[in-house]
Every structure is written in C-alpha cells, then in structure tokens.
Design a protein around this motif. Structure first.
Motif, PDB file in Angstrom:
ATOM      1  N   VAL A  78     -15.716  23.050   3.474  1.00 23.60           N
ATOM      2  CA  VAL A  78     -16.673  22.522   2.498  1.00 23.60           C
ATOM      3  C   VAL A  78     -17.006  21.061   2.768  1.00 23.60           C
ATOM      4  CG1 VAL A  78     -17.092  22.047   0.048  1.00 23.60           C
ATOM      5  CG2 VAL A  78     -15.894  24.140   0.735  1.00 23.60           C
ATOM      6  N   ASP A 117     -18.050  19.086  -8.887  1.00 19.24           N
ATOM      7  CA  ASP A 117     -18.291  20.490  -9.233  1.00 19.24           C
ATOM      8  C   ASP A 117     -18.222  21.392  -7.999  1.00 19.24           C
ATOM      9  OD1 ASP A 117     -18.610  19.738 -11.838  1.00 19.24           O
ATOM     10  OD2 ASP A 117     -20.818  19.735 -11.780  1.00 19.24           O
ATOM     11  N   LEU A 118     -18.663  20.874  -6.868  1.00 18.76           N
ATOM     12  CA  LEU A 118     -18.598  21.656  -5.629  1.00 18.76           C
ATOM     13  C   LEU A 118     -17.146  21.927  -5.254  1.00 18.76           C
ATOM     14  CD1 LEU A 118     -20.106  22.857  -3.168  1.00 18.76           C
ATOM     15  CD2 LEU A 118     -19.944  20.599  -2.100  1.00 18.76           C
TER      16      LEU A 118
END
Length: 280
Positions: A189, A170-171
């Motif tokens: 990220v 989901d990230l």
C-alpha cells in the motif's frame, strides 16, 4: 501599471536573465568537457577557445577511453554499487519512515531526533571509524565495503516520512480491516503510493554514490573494483596523463548514464520533491 499578481514585463525579463545566467554557470563546465573530448591535444592547449574543434579527434579520443582502460568495467561496478545501495536503503527507509509517520511507540520522538541528528553529521566525520571497522572484519577492498556503510539513509527516512504524512489514515485503516499486517501494508500500500518520493530519493542516492570519490579512494586498492570516479583517476594516472582529450571522453561516458537517468525520471523527481514538502 502592473498589479502585484501580474509582474511587469521588465521584471519577468530580469527574472529569466538571472535564471539563464545561473543555468549557464552549471552547464558551461559540461559544454567545455564535451568540446574538449572532441579535440586533439595540440588544439586543446592552443590560445583561444573554440566550441567546435577545428580538427576532429572524437573517434581517437573515445576509442582510447574505451580500450586503454577497463572503462566499461568501471561503469558496471558503478551500477552494481549504486543499485545495491539503493535497494538496501529502500528496504530500510520505507518501514522506518512508515513507523515514524503512522505508528505510535515509546521513544518515538527521541528516535526521530537521532535520525534528524544524523543528517547534520557529515559522512567524512565517521569515515575513519568505518574504515577501522571494515578492516577488523576483513572487508576492505571489496564491493561490500562500498555498499554496507550506506544502507541506512537518514535522508531517505526523512523524505519518505514526509510523504507518508500526507497519506490518508483511512487508507491504512481500510488495509488493516482487509487483514493486512504492518509489513505487508508497507510494501503493498505505502510503497506504490510513495512512488514519486521513491523516484526522487532514487535520483538523489544514485547521483550521490555514482559521483562519490572520497569513500572508494579510501577502501579500494584493486583496479577491477574501481567505481567510475576512481576509474577516471586511474585512467589519468596510467594512460591519459596530460592528454585531456581521452580523459574528457571518458568523463563524458561516465556522466552520460546519470544524465539519461535524470531526464527519464525528471517529471517524477519534481513531483516527488514537491509532494514531500515539510509537514508537521
């Protein structure tokens, strides 16, 4: 009677004795090295062993270690080589690990199998072909010869991939919805999320290449390019001989940066190894 969840006092004592004995096996050579670096030559070869010297020669031994050979130059070379290898390994390992962990592509299983196969091949088995290649391109006896063969690390890809498998998809989807490309996603990220594993890998990489004696011995002939372990050999052959006081003093100086580096990152190292456990 002690329950299975609460070991008896005798078992706990036995466990700690075994752990302390194992620790002593690894610590005693360093204690002997430090003790020898503080003693004059006649006391080193005297019968019996005293942890603390009866006659201190620390100033003389460490002064000779720092002045009679370019020891600081060897340390600088070690920093340059280890830092160069580590930076290039991260540049290669992080995107590769992300691809193996989160992307689907044709030939993925075969490519991953080749990465795992590389972990089973000792570096010494490929040393001669690499040596010939560096000779053909004229890179022997250069700093590049110490760095280039190690820029792709199968272990680094494996460790990072294991960590990335635990990062929620989901990230990644959210980052893509924000307009991030794959390379931007890796560095903005995934890399911050994988910092514990990255620090753990950094310690493995720096310790391995700082202590590497085999490869620099093959490709380096110039004293000014020597790394710390090779510099220790030069010091022994040219200056110290059988005078082990200065030799051990130089070895203590060479070992100290590794010790400080590990102690400063110990918590993150344990965290990174723990969180990078084997995942499917």
């Amino acid at each position: 009677m002690a329950s299975p969840l609460h070991p008896s006092l005798a078992w706990r004592l036995f466990r700690h004795v075994v752990l302390l004995a194992g620790s002593a096996v690894f610590v005693l050579p360093f204690v002997w090295m430090l003790s020898t670096s503080l003693k004059p030559a006649d006391e080193i070869f005297r019968d019996g062993f005293h942890l603390l010297p009866q006659q201190w020669a620390a100033v003389e031994n460490y002064t000779r270690a720092l002045t009679q050979v370019p020891l600081l130059r060897y340390l600088f070379n070690g920093v340059v080589v280890c830092a160069g290898i580590l930076v290039l390994q991260i540049l290669v390992s992080l995107p590769a690990a992300y691809c193996f962990a989160k992307l689907r592509f044709r030939g993925k299983r075969l490519a991953w199998g080749l990465v795992m196969l590389s972990l089973m091949i000792p570096f010494q088995a490929t040393a001669i072909p690499l040596y010939i290649l560096l000779y053909q391109v004229g890179l022997l006896d250069t700093t590049a010869a110490l760095i280039l063969p190690f820029i792709a690390s199968g272990f680094g890809i494996f460790l990072m991939r294991q960590f990335f498998l635990g990062v929620p998809d989901d990230l990644i989807h959210a980052a893509r919805l924000d307009g991030m490309g794959e390379f931007e996603l890796v560095w903005r990220v995934m890399m911050p999320a994988a910092m514990p594993a990255l620090i753990a890998f950094s310690i493995f990489s720096v310790v391995w290449h700082w202590n590497d004696y085999f490869w620099p011995l093959l490709v380096i002939n110039t004293t000014d390019l020597a790394t710390p372990p090779l510099g220790t050999m030069f010091f022994r052959n040219e200056e110290a001989g059988t005078d082990y006081g200065p030799l051990m003093a130089g070895t203590v100086i060479i070992t100290l940066p590794l010790l400080l580096f590990f102690l400063s990152a110990q918590k993150r190292f344990i965290e990174g190894v723990t969180l990078s456990g084997v995942k499917g």
